[in-house]
Scaffold this active site. Structure first.
Site, PDB file in Angstrom:
ATOM      1  N   GLU A   4     -19.324   2.865   1.220  1.00 50.26           N
ATOM      2  CA  GLU A   4     -18.634   2.263   0.081  1.00 50.26           C
ATOM      3  C   GLU A   4     -19.488   2.243  -1.179  1.00 50.26           C
ATOM      4  O   GLU A   4     -18.977   2.398  -2.295  1.00 50.26           O
ATOM      5  CB  GLU A   4     -18.172   0.850   0.434  1.00 50.26           C
ATOM      6  CG  GLU A   4     -17.099   0.787   1.533  1.00 50.26           C
ATOM      7  CD  GLU A   4     -17.642   0.932   2.954  1.00 50.26           C
ATOM      8  OE1 GLU A   4     -18.885   0.929   3.126  1.00 50.26           O
ATOM      9  OE2 GLU A   4     -16.843   1.045   3.895  1.00 50.26           O
ATOM     10  N   ARG A  19       0.829  -1.219   0.000  1.00 45.59           N
ATOM     11  CA  ARG A  19       0.000   0.000   0.000  1.00 45.59           C
ATOM     12  C   ARG A  19       0.859   1.262   0.000  1.00 45.59           C
ATOM     13  O   ARG A  19       0.409   2.321  -0.409  1.00 45.59           O
ATOM     14  CB  ARG A  19      -1.030  -0.011   1.121  1.00 45.59           C
ATOM     15  CG  ARG A  19      -0.470  -0.231   2.505  1.00 45.59           C
ATOM     16  CD  ARG A  19      -1.596  -0.589   3.492  1.00 45.59           C
ATOM     17  NE  ARG A  19      -1.090  -1.176   4.700  1.00 45.59           N
ATOM     18  CZ  ARG A  19      -1.121  -0.586   5.907  1.00 45.59           C
ATOM     19  NH1 ARG A  19      -1.664   0.597   6.052  1.00 45.59           N
ATOM     20  NH2 ARG A  19      -0.626  -1.199   6.959  1.00 45.59           N
ATOM     21  N   PHE A  74     -14.639  -4.733   2.099  1.00 45.18           N
ATOM     22  CA  PHE A  74     -15.726  -3.741   2.059  1.00 45.18           C
ATOM     23  C   PHE A  74     -16.030  -3.300   0.631  1.00 45.18           C
ATOM     24  O   PHE A  74     -17.185  -3.050   0.299  1.00 45.18           O
ATOM     25  CB  PHE A  74     -15.404  -2.544   2.960  1.00 45.18           C
ATOM     26  CG  PHE A  74     -15.168  -2.943   4.390  1.00 45.18           C
ATOM     27  CD1 PHE A  74     -16.035  -3.815   5.036  1.00 45.18           C
ATOM     28  CD2 PHE A  74     -14.056  -2.486   5.088  1.00 45.18           C
ATOM     29  CE1 PHE A  74     -15.810  -4.213   6.353  1.00 45.18           C
ATOM     30  CE2 PHE A  74     -13.828  -2.869   6.401  1.00 45.18           C
ATOM     31  CZ  PHE A  74     -14.696  -3.733   7.044  1.00 45.18           C
TER      32      PHE A  74
HETATM   33  C1  LIG Z   1     -18.229  -1.287   6.341  1.00 44.33           C
HETATM   34  C2  LIG Z   1     -16.968  -0.797   6.967  1.00 44.33           C
HETATM   35  N1  LIG Z   1     -16.230   0.147   6.347  1.00 44.33           N
HETATM   36  C3  LIG Z   1     -15.078   0.553   6.873  1.00 44.33           C
HETATM   37  C4  LIG Z   1     -14.630   0.048   8.062  1.00 44.33           C
HETATM   38  C5  LIG Z   1     -13.295   0.489   8.626  1.00 44.33           C
HETATM   39  N2  LIG Z   1     -13.495   1.285   9.865  1.00 44.33           N
HETATM   40  C6  LIG Z   1     -13.390   0.757  11.082  1.00 44.33           C
HETATM   41  S1  LIG Z   1     -13.748   1.844  12.311  1.00 44.33           S
HETATM   42  C7  LIG Z   1     -14.014   3.091  11.189  1.00 44.33           C
HETATM   43  C8  LIG Z   1     -14.396   4.457  11.663  1.00 44.33           C
HETATM   44  C9  LIG Z   1     -15.599   4.409  12.515  1.00 44.33           C
HETATM   45  O1  LIG Z   1     -15.949   5.666  12.967  1.00 44.33           O
HETATM   46  P1  LIG Z   1     -16.927   5.789  14.206  1.00 44.33           P
HETATM   47  O2  LIG Z   1     -18.112   4.916  13.977  1.00 44.33           O
HETATM   48  O3  LIG Z   1     -17.201   7.216  14.458  1.00 44.33           O
HETATM   49  O4  LIG Z   1     -16.128   5.152  15.420  1.00 44.33           O
HETATM   50  P2  LIG Z   1     -15.010   5.856  16.333  1.00 44.33           P
HETATM   51  O5  LIG Z   1     -13.844   6.182  15.447  1.00 44.33           O
HETATM   52  O6  LIG Z   1     -15.639   7.062  16.891  1.00 44.33           O
HETATM   53  O7  LIG Z   1     -14.690   4.810  17.326  1.00 44.33           O
HETATM   54  C10 LIG Z   1     -13.834   2.613   9.891  1.00 44.33           C
HETATM   55  C11 LIG Z   1     -13.994   3.419   8.676  1.00 44.33           C
HETATM   56  C12 LIG Z   1     -15.426  -0.928   8.689  1.00 44.33           C
HETATM   57  N3  LIG Z   1     -15.062  -1.511   9.837  1.00 44.33           N
HETATM   58  N4  LIG Z   1     -16.580  -1.322   8.125  1.00 44.33           N
END
Ligand SMILES: Cc1ncc(C[n+]2csc(CCOP(=O)(O)OP(=O)(O)O)c2C)c(N)n1
Ligand SMILES: Cc1ncc(C[n+]2csc(CCOP(=O)(O)OP(=O)(O)O)c2C)c(N)n1
Ligand SMILES: [Mg+2]
Ligand SMILES: [Mg+2]
Lengths: 317, 316, 317, 316
Positions: A63, A15, A88
């Protein structure tokens, strides 16, 4: 003794190659745009974001919308690279990948980070073992898994030049550097990585390093010298090379970091039975969820090691 | 013990939340991976909710009359495990196996491997649809089970959440209570900058939900909000509480910085700072040691799960 | 002359068998519940809806939510059957199928209507050519394609009894009745439909009728008598039967209404090369979108006919 | 001809909408399949929008400065094709090939096979994300192209729509105008009974859009609404018009019944009733014949598309 395992190789992130190459491409071609779904910090599209904020589209955790938006940008003449984790992109947005990208033949590049079980500790919900099956089934999609850092650079550059839908899969961990900057790369082509006379091992992605180890084990233990083929493209698949290997060397062992159903090995098996049937073994994830843990532990549990490939080759020769 | 709540006093809840914060930080420190940020922002209100409102029986996790408790944003697994172990489902010592190969405490919760985990989570936007299915199932069975589900604010960018939000209102599913960790942070930055979800109250209202909103760190306010919210259940409408929170709350040196969403305080120095700021007078080593012999905990966990006794391997 | 084409068979809807059987099951077992995503009128879950309104959940056009909701109902001890078109279950909700059903091992039955290109006039956005690849890649999923009306009844009844994730694919059009009420049916098993000695044709779904026609063409034109095997289950695949056929009869031609990448033929090819390599031909959709049109025109264009299967068998024998 | 609108008078628009309704009914009649219901509910406002507001050049469908016009609910293909042919992209006679094997007029629009079709649609919930990508692309190019997108009300149950609705507001994409066919009908019945989406104005507003709402059949009101809506573009906010409509509007015997969502008036008697109710004094046969020789139309279409001349086959 053949040097196997972690210490043998120099490791680098695919990456990172992706993120860096995007920035270079951004300078070379103003039509390159990049999208991410709240993973720019992880997919390393953040390099592009910081350099070209106007051509970077943060979509948030959506997504489906990201893929559709990329298709729209492509219709406007841009060349969108979009990033998320393999599971995803494939899971949340398969319909968009299929209808908006594959069927509409938009010039979208689906860059799938964190493919395979080497994702490790995040566990099965984040480990993509099925993406290559889902994406290879798409009619117009070109599907590839670069082996390492150098090959990723080539894959990204090729994707930017090729006009049409592309899916490429990267990983989370640093992986062994097995190809060289000047190693060959061409759409739909496999390459003999180490030549040999006793069977062929065909591998893609990080399994290429394990194929090389397998060859060394086989040579040392039994004087067997299989050919090792690096075949980054699942689609189009290099039928010519596969048939040539089957004819010249007989048995084939394939190796992939993917569920055995519908993956790399299945695609090759189809070419083999339709053209020149030889005995095969398909090394891949044996239809199981691996749990979360150390990436190399998980690969070993799934049998994705040079030792395992070597044993399979012994079985089949 | 039978089904019920832990019924802690306000002071006990505060102290429990502090314990749980420490659990989350030490788990991720030992694993050298995982997500501390969300767990610390949700620690106060989820401690209150889980200990004082959710009816469960830690000795009988699948009790037919239990309430369901779902952490939809599965990356907050460290918090989920801390809550479960402190509530009595398994020994806290087992937290030290978090994310290691073979542990039941996976990177994201796996319902087959952790007692008290009702769904396997990790992919965002799944929890609410499943929770709603459970809620519909409760009504169909004629059961008065309730379903509590925690959502991340970034998670609410997923369209699948809005599908379920629409459906729960359509079905007048009033046995479901969602709580939102409104910390305005996600992986790539501040939520309102990454992809603005505001106004969240307006959105939920327009989708037919009863909405409460307040400070997710003031324990008295949390209790007041949860009391009101739970009183509002059973009235033909799903209910949500938007808890305004701060990522990494409790450890001021780290607060509100999105880089801690998914980055462990792996370094001893970082954990030391955090422990001190949480009010613990101990070194990281002492903190880890306080969880006791991990092999003993592992043995107990395997017994609870009905798994074969663990093989003690050198690596631990 | 061998009677081929439309007139030879009696036709019936597999989705009718589905809708009717659901009602029977609803009477027998109060734990059966049904969900649909605004296609009850087409998938024929409307029969169940009208009989058991309290156990029917209309989710509207929200396939992700439907699959998640079904998983929740399963956690409460119900046996949810959910319906939409194959392309939308697979495409819109693959992540939910994978994580909430397959990985969580919930007792959800994914009933995929309108599989294949015989959907016809609705065109490529509604023709599912990839679902079997996407679903077979899921670890715990049982995947099957009933051949006709009778076999659909058995598949639905079996799904209700089996505890775990199931994906079965039905079609839009009436399809030839080729099995009998008392024909055999068992999880993971294929069945010799017509025995023979010269190669084997293995088919699933509506292609079984074409396999039968192919056999008759071959017998009439060349005195070749291949065995015809009906193999409704892609997963688990009947390895034993495949190996037996390869050993006894040599060459194998497979036939499926699915993209050749990752489908039925690929799964069988994998078993063949790993166990007893024989020459094969894989009849399926040759990596193309078919456009919209008359279902039987489209099948002919894609080469999914008895004639085409027969030619492939001649090639390979 | 160059880029621009057709600029019809109110009376001309009304007559055009009537023609287009007939086109939709006859197409589906001849194909014995397809969807008449949605096309008839959207016919009035989409005729107005497409003929008087959307800038295109029928002789140069890919003109770089054109507005985009997207029918996201692709099952309304018969309407899409009728609009395109009446606007001059291809001869109306070709409508009689609708949905037949090899025709460019597929069951759902295919951007590679029909001039003037900008996206391939059919799977619901795709149009708005794509439209937003096009809108973002226009801004990035510095072009003042606008993007018009039609959505079904049932379609708005798809979470992917709400993702795009959120994103368009976040990006302040004011070069996009959505119009909603608010007919309260979808396949399984009345939308508010199948899965209630109301209040749609409240939902769009809470998601940050400028909302207009009114009668989608009163041509004067339609024009007033579209004028206002288009005036509101370019002001930092995406805009939506909710058009209240009636499924199968124009043919009272069939109005408001969800079974006509996806069922053609295949039967001559049914089409006869409809033609009469639309005010056409003709038999179904005469109606079909009025489109002229289909083989001539096919020849012209192939020329427009740069396809090899059609093989005339017996079946037609
Ligand atoms: C469908 C999906 N897309 C992307 C992710 C990657 N991911 C894990 S946590 C996160 C951010 C989540 O934000 P939030 O719900 O506000 O949680 P916080 O950071 O506040 O704990 C992402 C994008 C995922 N787990 N699932
Ligand atoms: C993703 C997806 N799910 C399901 C369908 C099947 N389908 C086609 S039209 C339709 C109903 C659409 O309702 P609405 O948008 O209100 O259109 P109308 O019936 O008013 O024309 C459905 C469910 C589809 N095309 N796409
Ligand atoms: Mg957050
Ligand atoms: Mg409608």
């Amino acid at each position: 003794m053949v040097k196997t395992g972690k210490d043998r190789w120099t490791y680098e992130l695919t990456r990172k190659a992706y993120g860096e190459t995007l920035v270079e491409l951004g300078h070379e071609n103003p039509r390159i745009v990049v999208l991410d779904a709240d993973l720019a910090e992880s997919t390393l599209t953040k390099f592009f974001r910081d350099e070209f904020p106007d051509r970077f589209f943060e979509i948030g955790i959506a997504e489906q919308d990201m893929v559709g938006t990329a298709a729209g940008l492509a219709l406007q003449g841009f060349i969108p690279f979009l990033s998320s984790y393999a599971i995803f992109i494939t899971g949340r947005a398969w319909d968009q990948c299929r209808q908006d990208v594959d069927y509409m033949k938009t010039n979208v590049k689906l860059s799938a980070a964190h493919g395979g079980i080497s994702v490790g500790k995040d566990g099965p919900t984040h480990q993509s073992m099925e993406d290559l099956a889902c994406m290879s089934a798409c009619t117009n999609m070109k599907v590839l898994v670069p082996a390492d850092y150098h090959e990723t650079i080539k894959a990204v550059r090729w994707s930017a030049e090729y006009e049409g839908p592309v899916y490429f899969r990267l990983g989370r961990e640093k992986v062994p550097m097995v190809t060289e900057e000047p190693s060959p790369f061409e759409m739909g082509k496999g390459f003999v990585h180490v030549d040999g006379t006793d069977g062929t091992i065909i591998a893609c992605g990080l399994m290429l390093s394990q194929a090389i180890e397998a060859r060394e084990i086989l040579e040392e233990e039994d004087g067997i010298k299989p050919r090792v083929v690096n075949m980054p493209f699942l689609k189009p698949i290099d039928e010519e090379m596969i048939i040539k290997c089957a004819k010249e060397n007989g048995p084939i062992v394939t190796a992939e970091e993917h569920q055995v159903y519908g993956g790399f090995g299945s695609i090759i098996a189809r070419v083999v039975v339709e053209n020149h049937p030889v005995p095969m073994r398909i090394v891949g994830i044996p239809n199981m969820y691996l749990g979360s843990g150390d990436p190399f532990d998980l690969l070993a549990i799934a049998g994705l090691t040079g030792r395992h490939i070597a044993n399979k080759m012994k079985e089949v020769l | 013990m039978s089904i019920g709540t832990a019924n802690l006093s306000v002071d006990e809840l505060k102290e429990m939340a502090r314990t749980i914060r420490r659990d989350c930080l030490v788990q991720t420190h030992v694993a050298k991976s995982g997500h501390p940020g969300g767990p610390l922002s949700a620690a106060d209100y989820l401690t209150s909710l889980y200990f004082n409102y959710v009816k469960v029986d830690p000795k009988n996790p699948k009790d037919d009359s239990r309430d369901y408790f779902i952490i939809s944003n599965g990356h907050c697994s460290a918090l989920n495990y801390a809550l479960l172990s402190r509530r009595g489902f398994f020994p806290p010592g087992y937290l030290m196996t978090f994310r290691s190969t073979g542990s039941g405490l996976e990177g994201h919760p796996n319902r087959h491997k952790t007692p008290g985990v009702d769904i396997s989570a990790g992919s965002l936007g799944h929890g609410l649809p499943i929770a709603h299915g459970i809620a519909l199932g409760a009504k169909l069975k004629g059961s008065d089970q309730r379903v509590f589900v925690n959502l991340g604010d970034g998670e609410l960018q997923e369209g699948s959440c809005w599908e379920a939000i629409m459906a729960a209102a359509h079905y007048r599913s009033d046995n479901i209570l969602a709580v939102v960790d409104y910390n305005d942070v996600q992986i790539d930055g501040r939520t309102h900058e990454v992809m603005n979800i505001r106004p969240l109250d307006g959105k939920f209202k327009a989708f037919g939900w009863k909405v409460f909103e307040g400070n997710g760190h003031d324990m008295n306010e949390v209790i007041r909000l949860l009391d009101h919210a739970i009183d509002s259940m059973g009235k033909g409408q799903p209910v949500v509480v938007l808890f305004h929170t701060v990522m990494m709350k409790g450890v001021p040196s780290f607060e509100n910085d999105h880089i801690w969403h998914g980055k462990a305080l792996a370094d001893d120095k970082l954990l030391q700072t955090a422990l001190t700021e949480l009010g613990y007078n101990e070194t990281p080593k002492e903190a880890v040691a306080s969880y006791g012999d991990v092999n003993v905990a592992r043995g107990e966990y395997h017994k609870i799960m009905g798994w074969p006794p663990p093989q003690v391997c050198d690596r631990d």
